[in-house]
Scaffold this active site. Structure first.
Site, mmCIF file in Angstrom:
data_model
loop_
_atom_site.group_PDB
_atom_site.id
_atom_site.type_symbol
_atom_site.label_atom_id
_atom_site.label_comp_id
_atom_site.label_asym_id
_atom_site.label_seq_id
_atom_site.Cartn_x
_atom_site.Cartn_y
_atom_site.Cartn_z
ATOM 1 N N SER A 144 -18.854 -3.645 13.338
ATOM 2 C CA SER A 144 -19.927 -2.911 14.018
ATOM 3 C C SER A 144 -21.290 -3.548 13.781
ATOM 4 C CB SER A 144 -19.977 -1.474 13.510
ATOM 5 O OG SER A 144 -18.711 -0.881 13.644
ATOM 6 N N GLU A 168 0.057 -0.636 11.968
ATOM 7 C CA GLU A 168 0.048 0.304 10.832
ATOM 8 C C GLU A 168 -0.505 1.647 11.238
ATOM 9 O OE1 GLU A 168 -0.116 -0.385 7.072
ATOM 10 O OE2 GLU A 168 0.493 -2.472 7.103
ATOM 11 N N GLU A 187 -13.815 10.474 21.334
ATOM 12 C CA GLU A 187 -14.074 10.380 22.777
ATOM 13 C C GLU A 187 -13.421 9.107 23.337
ATOM 14 O OE1 GLU A 187 -16.541 11.172 20.560
ATOM 15 O OE2 GLU A 187 -16.510 13.291 21.098
HETATM 16 C C1 LIG Z 1 -18.497 6.307 7.391
HETATM 17 C C2 LIG Z 1 -18.295 5.190 8.354
HETATM 18 C C3 LIG Z 1 -17.653 4.046 7.928
HETATM 19 C C4 LIG Z 1 -17.516 2.964 8.784
HETATM 20 N N1 LIG Z 1 -16.936 1.806 8.320
HETATM 21 C C5 LIG Z 1 -16.950 0.696 9.101
HETATM 22 C C6 LIG Z 1 -16.529 -0.559 8.589
HETATM 23 O O1 LIG Z 1 -16.103 -0.664 7.433
HETATM 24 N N2 LIG Z 1 -16.613 -1.638 9.386
HETATM 25 C C7 LIG Z 1 -17.070 -1.559 10.676
HETATM 26 O O2 LIG Z 1 -17.101 -2.584 11.335
HETATM 27 N N3 LIG Z 1 -17.472 -0.382 11.197
HETATM 28 C C8 LIG Z 1 -17.426 0.747 10.434
HETATM 29 N N4 LIG Z 1 -17.874 1.949 10.946
HETATM 30 C C9 LIG Z 1 -18.437 1.954 12.288
HETATM 31 C C10 LIG Z 1 -17.633 2.710 13.305
HETATM 32 O O3 LIG Z 1 -16.563 1.929 13.735
HETATM 33 C C11 LIG Z 1 -18.590 3.084 14.451
HETATM 34 O O4 LIG Z 1 -19.419 4.101 13.966
HETATM 35 C C12 LIG Z 1 -17.877 3.528 15.695
HETATM 36 O O5 LIG Z 1 -17.273 2.443 16.321
HETATM 37 C C13 LIG Z 1 -18.830 4.232 16.683
HETATM 38 O O6 LIG Z 1 -19.906 3.424 16.977
HETATM 39 P P1 LIG Z 1 -21.411 3.975 16.876
HETATM 40 O O7 LIG Z 1 -21.558 4.596 15.536
HETATM 41 O O8 LIG Z 1 -22.299 2.846 17.238
HETATM 42 O O9 LIG Z 1 -21.511 5.121 17.944
HETATM 43 P P2 LIG Z 1 -21.744 4.938 19.529
HETATM 44 O O10 LIG Z 1 -20.765 3.961 20.056
HETATM 45 O O11 LIG Z 1 -23.172 4.726 19.790
HETATM 46 O O12 LIG Z 1 -21.302 6.389 20.013
HETATM 47 C C14 LIG Z 1 -22.163 7.538 19.970
HETATM 48 C C15 LIG Z 1 -21.442 8.687 20.627
HETATM 49 O O13 LIG Z 1 -21.130 8.363 21.995
HETATM 50 C C16 LIG Z 1 -19.757 8.477 22.242
HETATM 51 N N5 LIG Z 1 -19.338 7.447 23.194
HETATM 52 C C17 LIG Z 1 -19.540 6.115 23.119
HETATM 53 N N6 LIG Z 1 -18.958 5.492 24.156
HETATM 54 C C18 LIG Z 1 -18.380 6.450 24.914
HETATM 55 C C19 LIG Z 1 -17.628 6.425 26.128
HETATM 56 N N7 LIG Z 1 -17.336 5.291 26.766
HETATM 57 N N8 LIG Z 1 -17.203 7.609 26.610
HETATM 58 C C20 LIG Z 1 -17.485 8.765 25.976
HETATM 59 N N9 LIG Z 1 -18.179 8.846 24.843
HETATM 60 C C21 LIG Z 1 -18.629 7.684 24.313
HETATM 61 C C22 LIG Z 1 -19.101 8.299 20.893
HETATM 62 O O14 LIG Z 1 -17.819 8.907 20.871
HETATM 63 C C23 LIG Z 1 -20.083 8.985 19.965
HETATM 64 O O15 LIG Z 1 -19.820 10.369 19.952
HETATM 65 C C24 LIG Z 1 -17.983 3.059 10.117
HETATM 66 C C25 LIG Z 1 -18.587 4.222 10.550
HETATM 67 C C26 LIG Z 1 -18.746 5.289 9.700
HETATM 68 C C27 LIG Z 1 -19.408 6.526 10.191
#
Ligand SMILES: Cc1cc2nc3c(=O)[nH]c(=O)nc-3n(C[C@H](O)[C@H](O)[C@H](O)COP(=O)(O)OP(=O)(O)OC[C@H]3O[C@@H](n4cnc5c(N)ncnc54)[C@H](O)[C@@H]3O)c2cc1C
Ligand SMILES: Cc1cc2nc3c(=O)[nH]c(=O)nc-3n(C[C@H](O)[C@H](O)[C@H](O)COP(=O)(O)OP(=O)(O)OC[C@H]3O[C@@H](n4cnc5c(N)ncnc54)[C@H](O)[C@@H]3O)c2cc1C
Lengths: 391, 373
Positions: free
Chosen positions: A130, A245, A378
């Site tokens: 991310s 997995e 989502e």
């Molecule tokens: C505690 C924690 C640990 C994590 N650990 C890691 C890690 O170790 N390595 C890593 O790489 N990442 C990690 N992540 C990142 C995680 O994979 C991302 O938070 C996730 O992919 C969502 O991305 P975002 O936070 O940018 O939210 P966004 O993508 O900005 O989403 C915001 C909101 O919009 C919704 N949304 C987005 N796109 C759509 C769509 N097309 N249709 C409908 N709704 C949508 C989402 O569901 C969410 O509710 C971690 C996250 C957390 C919270």
């Protein structure tokens, strides 16, 4: 049709239970039970070494790489029993994420070097996918890797990196080509965290913990030999990793453990001078979530059975992920409700307010992450609509 | 652990599905629905010829003893077909009561005619205001010189208008629970015919000092046996309902692909896609609970059996409510009409929630079990 485990599966479960009884150290068991993550950086490797010494370091790996050769059902039983026994979860980033990619797409040199070290907990792995601008839309990622002789030079920022503060290695998706479709210009790199130019900064979460980090790459030089597979094919490997997995994606064991704890809390905590369990409204809420979990356990077993009949693991995993995380969040919510106003206590210096305080509230706060990461719920619904319902 | 079905089970399912696909289309059913009788004796006879009315009868009594899983599969197909004939009432519930409780002589007297479809029997147990347990049963049987005198009322007895035989539960004056075989044309019975919301035929039955011979009684104190019959009936009703859910869900997905608004299929709108994803999730969870209910039918531990089957009915009831309501919603105005599958399924789902103990009643039974752990 038969929902029960057969004699062989039951014998296996007994074997796992006996192992956990004998080999899981009490101090680790207790910390996991209390949600005390203060020594997670040593607890997880200690437990991994114990598992590995027993030949159980990597339940899902093929035997030739040091795995167990267990069936999916056996893996499910193992995961469930470990969770119920308060064993720490294995560090997924190594055993469950980068390892399957290395086994399938890595060079023999990469396999020989990294896989035994993952098994033995010699390396702590973390995941760098991310970025600030790339969450759900991961393919838009911008961290650049430019070729300079036999090295890539990496520049950019990763976020939400779980437990990277302890990591020896990070597997990263980086952009190696910006000319075409975003998915086609991504490569999969293994980066030594000690390389100059990497800085790790904590991101404090709502529960006060330091669980995730920002990682900055400033002209970080990575040998080309640390690229997995082909340049610009990283997206394929990342997708392969996601499909792997998933027998435990619903977290049945962890859900059962937290439900057990909730019932225990409801039996001991009092409201209006009666045990909370005697309150019809609260007991009905527990009954509801217990039924949903029972249904999900059977649904999980159905998916495992289908996989064993050679159906490739498919988009049904999205159903398991959605329900498993929603149920866990519901259980943690009820644990906080069970505490009532005592659940307000976040810190209580010099005085122990009781075992579940403040663990339950912290857990509730922390578990909000479940529906966001690992493909948000989502995104999982989008997958169901497209892949299963074909809309 | 095994989620496959054996060849015989698969064959039963295929037979039922094939028959209903050819003989029980929307328009064919619609005619029956609007007819005076509200069902087809011809279809009933054919079900008998196919052996489907004998699936819950032991082989020794000339049946095919398909077991709970066989019953589940046939019931599912029957639900999918929105069958109006008394399959569940006669071939499963009443038949099972006889098999489990009646003497050999009584079995020999009734089972062959039930299996062939010549005769129809129904269990008359539910009473207005009583729960699914027996504590509030108001119907009484008083012992006398010739046998018994039966008085009381039974409420919304499905398929009573077409039944030849009622199996009536009653509290006997010695305190035991009795089950009595009563001919539908016996003196002292008043039958108020009803049409239920899902288009099926039923009746309120009043028994006023109905005279019964001593051998009209099935078994002795039948509380435990009757509880088991009712649990299996609920499990079969869960399976029937799963068939309805299958039909209404597929119809909704199909409709959302075909119906265009704003120049595009409504199924392309994410708000509806997520709704359908949630419908699918509840549908799969309902399937799992149907399996659980089916497996627990043969559980010897009555408390565990009741808790699981009540839990299944509660969860499937909630799925029925959600999926049914959303299916109507996603059909727009068309969901309100009598012209499509969706409204017919919707009403059958409503009936499920109200029959054999409501969703909340069963959730409460499950909750009480949990509190007693
Ligand atoms: C505690 C924690 C640990 C994590 N650990 C890691 C890690 O170790 N390595 C890593 O790489 N990442 C990690 N992540 C990142 C995680 O994979 C991302 O938070 C996730 O992919 C969502 O991305 P975002 O936070 O940018 O939210 P966004 O993508 O900005 O989403 C915001 C909101 O919009 C919704 N949304 C987005 N796109 C759509 C769509 N097309 N249709 C409908 N709704 C949508 C989402 O569901 C969410 O509710 C971690 C996250 C957390 C919270
Ligand atoms: C009982 C009844 C009485 C009525 N009386 C009248 C009347 O007197 N005069 C009159 O002119 N009309 C009347 N109507 C028609 C009513 O206005 C329409 O039913 C309504 O506009 C919906 O249109 P539709 O039925 O074609 O459904 P559709 O537009 O086909 O919608 C089907 C489903 O798709 C959803 N949907 C559609 N577009 C979107 C979108 N962009 N995003 C997300 N979801 C979407 C809808 O919410 C619905 O769930 C009546 C309808 C009913 C049921």
């Amino acid at each position: 049709m038969d929902l029960a485990f057969d004699a062989e599966e039951q014998a296996f479960r007994d074997e796992v239970r006996a192992f956990l009884r004998d080999k899981l150290p009490d101090d680790i068991r207790r910390r996991v039970h209390l949600g005390d993550g203060s020594t997670i950086d040593t607890d997880i490797p200690r437990w991994q070494k114990i598992l590995n010494a027993h030949g159980w370091g990597a339940p899902a790996w093929p035997v030739e790489f040091g795995g167990t050769g267990w069936s999916k059902t056996q893996q499910f039983i193992f995961d469930t029993e470990c969770a119920l026994a308060d064993a720490p979860p294995q560090l997924a980033f190594g055993v469950k994420m980068v390892a399957p990619v290395l086994m399938r797409f890595g060079s023999p040199a990469q396999q020989q070097h990294f896989l035994p070290r993952i098994l033995a907990a010699d390396d702590w792995w973390c995941q760098g996918y991310s970025e600030p601008g790339s969450g759900s839309d991961l393919a838009s990622l911008k961290t650049r890797a430019e070729l300079d002789g036999d090295h890539y030079v990496v520049n950019g920022q990763k976020v939400w990196n779980t437990l990277g503060q302890f990591a020896d290695w990070i597997f990263c998706l980086v952009r190696t080509d910006s000319s075409g479709k975003p998915q086609r210009g991504i490569s999969f790199l293994l980066i030594d965290m000690k390389t100059p130019g990497i800085s790790v900064r904590p991101t404090r979460l709502l529960d006060g913990t330091h669980e995730v980090n920002e990682i900055w790459f400033d002209n970080v030089r990575v040998p080309v030999g640390n690229r997995v597979g082909d340049e610009n094919a990283g997206w394929t490997y990342a997708k392969y990793l996601l499909g792997h997995e998933r027998t435990n994606i619903a977290g049945i064991g962890a859900n059962q453990r937290e439900l057990r704890r909730l019932k225990q809390m409801a039996r001991t905590l009092e409201r209006n001078e009666r045990p909370l369990i005697e309150d019809a409204v609260f007991a009905t809420r527990i009954a509801q979530v217990e039924l949903e979990l029972k249904a999900l356990e059977i649904t999980t077993l159905r998916v495992i059975f289908a996989e064993a009949q050679n159906h490739a693991p498919g988009p049904e995993a999205s159903i398991l992920k959605i329900r498993g995380t929603e149920i866990m969040q519901r259980i943690t919510e009820l644990q906080v409700e069970a505490l009532g106003a005592r659940g307000l206590i976040a810190e209580s210096p010099g005085h122990d307010p009781g075992e579940e305080i403040p663990r339950a509230t912290e857990t509730y706060l922390n578990q909000r992450k479940l529906t966001i990461f690992g493909g948000s719920n989502e995104i999982q619904r989008n997958i169901i609509a497209q892949m299963i319902l074909q809309l | 652990m095994d989620f496959s079905f054996n060849d015989e089970q698969q064959m039963l399912l295929d037979t039922t599905q094939r028959f209903l696909a050819s003989e029980y289309g929307f328009d064919q059913r619609r005619k029956l629905l609007e007819s005076d009788e509200g069902w087809s004796r011809g279809v009933w006879k054919q079900l008998g010829e196919l052996g489907l009315l004998a699936i819950d009868i032991p082989e020794a009594d000339g049946g095919i003893a398909a077991g709970p899983v066989g019953v589940m599969l046939v019931a599912q197909a029957v639900g999918h077909g929105l069958l109006l004939e008394p399959f569940l009432s006669s071939a499963i519930v009443a038949t099972r009561a006889i098999v489990q409780i009646a003497s050999d002589a009584q079995c020999a007297r009734w089972l062959p005619a039930l299996a062939s479809g010549e005769r129809i029997a129904v269990l008359a147990h539910d009473e207005a205001g009583a729960g699914i347990d027996f504590t509030r049963l108001g119907t009484r049987a008083t012992r006398d010189a010739q046998g018994f005198s039966l008085s009381g009322s039974k409420s919304v007895v499905y398929h009573a208008p077409m039944a030849d035989l009622y199996l009536v539960s009653a509290r006997v004056d010695d305190g035991s629970l009795g089950l009595f075989a009563v001919a539908a044309d016996a003196a002292g019975i008043t039958r108020h015919a009803l049409r239920t919301v899902d288009g099926q035929r039923a009746a309120d039955l009043d028994f006023d000092k109905v005279r019964l011979d001593a051998d009209a009684r099935l078994g002795a104190d039948v509380g435990d046996a009757l509880a088991s019959v009712i649990d299996c009936a609920i499990a079969a009703l869960c399976a029937e309902t799963f068939g309805v859910l299958d039909r209404i869900l597929k119809a909704t997905i199909e409709y959302s692909r075909a119906r265009k608004q704003f120049g595009t299929p409504i199924g392309s709108f994410q708000a509806l896609q997520h709704r359908m994803a949630d419908m699918l999730i509840q549908f799969e969870q309902a399937r799992s609970m149907m399996y659980l209910a089916t497996e627990r039918c043969s559980d010897a531990d009555a408390g565990a059996r009741r808790a699981s089957i009540s839990g299944a009915k509660a969860l499937i009831g909630q799925a029925a409510r959600f999926i049914g309501q959303q299916a109507v919603q996603l059909h727009g105005g068309m969901g309100m009409t009598d012209e499509l599958d969706v409204s017919h399924c919707f009403k059958r789902l409503l009936a499920f929630e109200l029959r054999m103990g409501t969703t909340d009643e069963h959730l409460e039974i499950y909750r009480r079990g949990l509190q007693a752990e």
